[in-house]
Design an enzyme around this catalytic site. Structure first.
Site, PDB file in Angstrom:
ATOM      1  N   HIS A  43      -0.903  12.358  -2.753  1.00 41.37           N
ATOM      2  CA  HIS A  43      -2.223  12.388  -2.133  1.00 41.37           C
ATOM      3  C   HIS A  43      -3.185  13.072  -3.084  1.00 41.37           C
ATOM      4  CE1 HIS A  43      -5.417  13.111   0.758  1.00 41.37           C
ATOM      5  NE2 HIS A  43      -4.864  12.132   1.447  1.00 41.37           N
ATOM      6  N   ASP A  68       0.893   7.962   5.727  1.00 40.52           N
ATOM      7  CA  ASP A  68       1.163   6.525   5.778  1.00 40.52           C
ATOM      8  C   ASP A  68       2.640   6.200   5.707  1.00 40.52           C
ATOM      9  OD1 ASP A  68      -1.471   5.768   5.964  1.00 40.52           O
ATOM     10  OD2 ASP A  68      -1.769   6.011   3.820  1.00 40.52           O
TER      11      ASP A  68
END
Ligand code: ACO
Length: 432
Positions: free
Chosen positions: A309, A367
């Protein structure tokens, strides 16, 4: 943001020395106010990907990537995911405070009374090919809302801004569900205002006119949590896109359509779809080392989808809640042993121990788990990103409203480091 008169930043280059004011946020690192840099120093800053640049002031969401912390209006995401529900979170993001019972009783029906789409929009859907990706349909339908709801496109009118915000939040589940229904050749299912927000969405996706569909409360709770966890994430790529589009004065529906387009990319909202496709491609646990090796190979563009991320360099706090939800949903549906899930669990275990991933602080992101839950609920992978877009709509709308109300707001216009040809004279075609 408060200017801090005790702190200044000195920038020295060539024979120039310039002082810049520092700004102190309520949380997070100080900010150097370089707005006058070009005027005073005749230089630009270079920051592709905006890794060190604050593009706006915002009081909505705070992230501490090193601590793995996410706050909506100051409230930790795990508390909201556990104790609150999506429409309450929408109120919080839009208006800054948790609602009182009376405020919530007023807000919820305001949203549910706007869930239907203008009937002419059904014909708009029919213009798309049936095999269109639901995200393509959503970009088109949301963009077209400005052609259907003229009375909420005047951005200078606060009442119209408010109506546009409520309309977007209320109608986006219907828009997403209908994009799905259209893609599988089933009739559109109309919203039911007696259902809560998440149950209504599941109903519009999975009910058919021929048969009743009863929404399981555990699935509806998991759906609601997915919405809450994705509701806002400060100045990510799609939100920055919404703000940039909105900075020119574009109407809110056009701005949200721009956000949806940005979210579609596999490095952003498209990652949960890409992640599940990757898990299926890996197929069996014995093939994991091959894919881990590819992810580490500098000459191979392959990346482990659902890992890493831009901001979280510790565990993604949303992933923790999502992992727990995944266990609940898979337990309920009795599919906690399917091959995709086994690959996911083993991949998570190996990557969390592998030196490459540990050293680069690449943890499973939200996700990684959301795709597994949505798959178990019966959604095709093509619906994963539309569901993310649905959830993020309240964040986009809140950020857009905040920007329009900000008196210091300017049209967004970055500069560049030009590396093209210098001046040269035109050469006639026969002489080239
Ligand atoms: N697999 C393998 N290596 C990776 C991965 C990954 N998923 N992510 C980052 N790396 C490596 C990079 O190759 C780079 O290595 P290097 O320093 O040797 O060059 C290093 O880690 C840093 O990566 P960057 O790309 O510079 O990090 P950035 O912050 O720009 O990227 C991103 C973040 C885009 C999310 C990236 O981690 C990625 O592509 N992940 C996979 C896609 C994904 O899951 N996206 C979802 C994001 S969450 C969301 O949108 C809700």
């Amino acid at each position: 943001m408060a200017l801090d008169s005790n702190k200044t930043a000195k920038v020295t280059f060539g024979d120039k020395e310039l002082d810049f004011a520092m700004m102190s946020p309520s949380l997070g690192p100080d900010v150097i106010d370089i707005r006058k840099l070009y005027a005073q120093g005749d230089v630009f800053t270079y920051d592709p990907g905006f890794t060190s640049t604050a593009s706006c002031e915002s009081a909505i969401t705070y992230i501490d990537g090193d601590k793995g912390e996410l706050l909506y209006r100051g409230y930790p995401i795990d508390q909201l995911a556990e104790k609150s529900h999506f429409l309450e979170v929408c109120y919080l993001l839009l208006y800054g405070e948790l609602p009182t019972a009376a405020q919530l009783d007023d807000f919820v029906p305001r949203v549910t009374r706007h869930t239907m789409l203008q009937d002419q929009m059904t014909y708009f859907y029919r213009g798309f090919r049936r095999d269109a990706h639901p995200m393509a349909t959503m970009v088109g339908v949301v963009g077209a809302m400005s052609a259907f709801y003229h009375d909420s496109t005047d951005i200078t009118d606060p009442d119209q801004r408010e109506i546009a915000a409520i309309r977007m939040i209320a109608k986006i589940p219907t828009i997403a569900a209908w994009a799905y229904k259209y893609s599988i050749g089933q009739p559109f299912v109309y919203p039911r205002n007696d259902l809560d927000y998440a149950s209504n969405f599941l109903h519009m996706c999975f009910a058919v006119p021929a048969e009743d569909y009863v929404v399981d409360p555990i699935l509806s709770r998991a759906m609601d949590r997915i919405f809450t966890l994705h509701a806002d994430h400060e100045q990510n790529a799609s939100t920055s896109t919404v703000r940039l589009a909105g900075s020119s004065g574009a109407n809110p529906f056009a701005c949200i359509a721009a956000g949806i387009a940005c979210l579609w990319g596999p490095a952003h909202g498209g990652a949960n779809e890409a992640c599940l496709n990757m898990l299926r491609e890996i197929g069996t646990v014995d093939r994991i080392p091959e894919f881990i090796a590819r992810a580490k190979d500098k000459n191979d563009p392959f990346r482990l989808m659902g890992f890493g991320h831009r901001v979280y360099k510790n565990f993604d706090p949303r992933a923790k809640v999502m992992k727990q939800s995944a266990d609940e949903v898979l337990g309920l549906l009795g599919i906690d042993n399917n091959p995709t899930l086994q690959v996911a669990k083993e991949l998570e275990r190996i990557a969390l121990e592998d030196e490459y991933f540990v050293e680069k602080k690449l943890y499973p992101n939200v996700d990684f788990y959301s795709g597994i839950i949505l798959d178990a609920m019966g959604f095709p992978t093509s619906m994963f990103t539309p569901i993310f877009a649905l959830a993020r709509t309240v964040g986009w709308v809140s950020q857009w409203k905040e920007m329009i109300a900000d008196p210091t707001q300017k049209i967004g216009r970055p500069r560049q480091l030009y590396t093209g040809a210098k001046h040269r004279d035109y050469v006639d075609v026969e002489k080239r």
